[in-house]
Scaffold this active site. Structure first.
Site, PDB file in Angstrom:
ATOM      1  N   ARG A 234     -11.857 -31.374  31.549  1.00  0.00           N
ATOM      2  CA  ARG A 234     -12.220 -31.750  30.079  1.00  0.00           C
ATOM      3  C   ARG A 234     -11.384 -31.188  29.085  1.00  0.00           C
ATOM      4  NH1 ARG A 234     -15.090 -34.483  32.180  1.00  0.00           N
ATOM      5  NH2 ARG A 234     -17.464 -34.689  32.426  1.00  0.00           N
ATOM      6  N   GLU A 263      -9.457 -37.884  21.924  1.00  0.00           N
ATOM      7  CA  GLU A 263      -9.048 -39.058  23.027  1.00  0.00           C
ATOM      8  C   GLU A 263      -9.130 -40.459  22.163  1.00  0.00           C
ATOM      9  OE1 GLU A 263     -10.927 -38.733  26.756  1.00  0.00           O
ATOM     10  OE2 GLU A 263      -9.656 -36.962  27.129  1.00  0.00           O
ATOM     11  N   HIS A 281      -7.272 -40.402  30.676  1.00  0.00           N
ATOM     12  CA  HIS A 281      -8.584 -40.131  31.329  1.00  0.00           C
ATOM     13  C   HIS A 281      -8.858 -40.860  32.472  1.00  0.00           C
ATOM     14  CE1 HIS A 281     -12.603 -38.176  29.991  1.00  0.00           C
ATOM     15  NE2 HIS A 281     -12.446 -38.096  31.205  1.00  0.00           N
TER      16      HIS A 281
END
Length: 309
Positions: A234, A263, A281
């Site tokens: 995370r 992000e 990601h």
């Protein structure tokens, strides 16, 4: 009246296919602005999200004032859903833990190998016409120590893969008994030992108030100069400014992040460092994982709605 479900993030076609086979109406509306979502959420009995859509207290309250009964996330974490508000308002929340675990574990190992052997730098320099065989000499991971902070399903898969590559694995998880850690093949240790002793430190934690910036400036100062940091868990577990300073100073050898505090990370100075690898990601971004979570979340919502008739 037929149940209606909103798919507000991009998801594999198997998800709406399952809903339709179960007699549930589906609307696909990806990329809704928060105010647009608020206007329509009350028209749906269920909602499916991935990571992009934020299911806030306002969304849940507006939905509950209408028809909303359940929200499902096609993935393991629930960072983008206000779970406490959902519980208070009587909205069921489901997710799909475990189905993307192998994909994340494989990426963790891939990034460890990429750091050890300078794979991204080698590929990039060759495409630019340079032959940097000597300057990009790396290290082997065989015989090195992998330190895992968190030993849930993903951590155990990383353990098995690291052991298969001849690594020693040490792990810390206050919620897993030392006997269970040992049975996975890892050696249970105190957290401070991981910071000091591991050659590769990999994070496998949820983001909570207790874990935010768990890798701080003070913690990075404890790493060996030859150590590498990995985070496929995370964003927000690593103090990115402190990491930048440690990498620039040569305080640690390198780092690879699949997740960031924000992000996309924009013009983060980390992306300009030669001893840093960043990917967008990609942890769960495999065909197998995407199909698995899409099918599982659809089945979970359909089963819940069927039981509510």
């Amino acid at each position: 009246m037929a149940w209606k479900v909103l798919l507000s993030d991009k998801i594999e076609e198997i998800c709406p296919k399952i809903f339709k086979e179960r007699g549930i109406e589906v609307d696909r509306k990806e990329g809704l602005a928060p105010e647009e979502l608020l206007k329509i959420i009350g028209d749906y009995d269920g909602q499916v999200v991935r990571s992009a859509t934020k299911v806030t207290r306002d969304v849940l309250a507006k939905g509950r004032a209408g028809r909303l009964k359940i929200v499902g996330r096609a993935g393991a974490g629930l960072d983008n859903i206000d779970v406490q508000a959902a519980e208070e308002l009587g909205v069921k929340v489901v997710n799909t833990p475990g189905l993307n675990s192998n994909a994340v574990a494989e990426l963790t190992i891939a990034l460890a190998l990429s750091l050890a052997r300078h794979i991204p730098q080698g590929a990039s320099s060759l495409k630019e016409g340079r032959w940097e065989k000597k300057t990009l000499a790396g290290t082997e991971i065989f015989g090195k120590t992998m330190g895992l902070v968190g030993l849930g399903h993903i951590g155990k898969l990383v353990t098995a893969k690291a052991l298969g590559l001849g690594m020693r694995v040490i792990a810390h998880d206050p919620f897993v008994a030392p006997e269970e850690i040992a049975s996975s093949g890892a050696t249970p240790v105190a957290l401070a030992e991981i910071w000091r002793e591991a050659d590769y430190i990999s994070l496998h934690l949820p983001k909570t108030a207790a874990t935010q910036n768990i890798v701080s400036r003070e913690v990075l100062a404890q790493f060996k100069p030859s150590a590498f940091l990995l985070n496929c868990a995370r964003g927000g577990l690593v103090d990115e400014e402190a990491l930048r300073a440690a990498l620039e100073a040569g305080q640690i050898a390198g780092a690879a992040l699949d997740v960031f505090s924000s992000e996309p990370p924009g013009d983060s100075p980390l992306l300009k460092l030669p001893n840093f690898i960043g990917v967008p990601h990609l942890g769960a971004s495999t065909l197998e994982a995407q199909l698995g979570v899409a099918a599982k979340v659809a089945e979970a919502l359909a089963d819940f709605l069927d039981s509510a008739r």
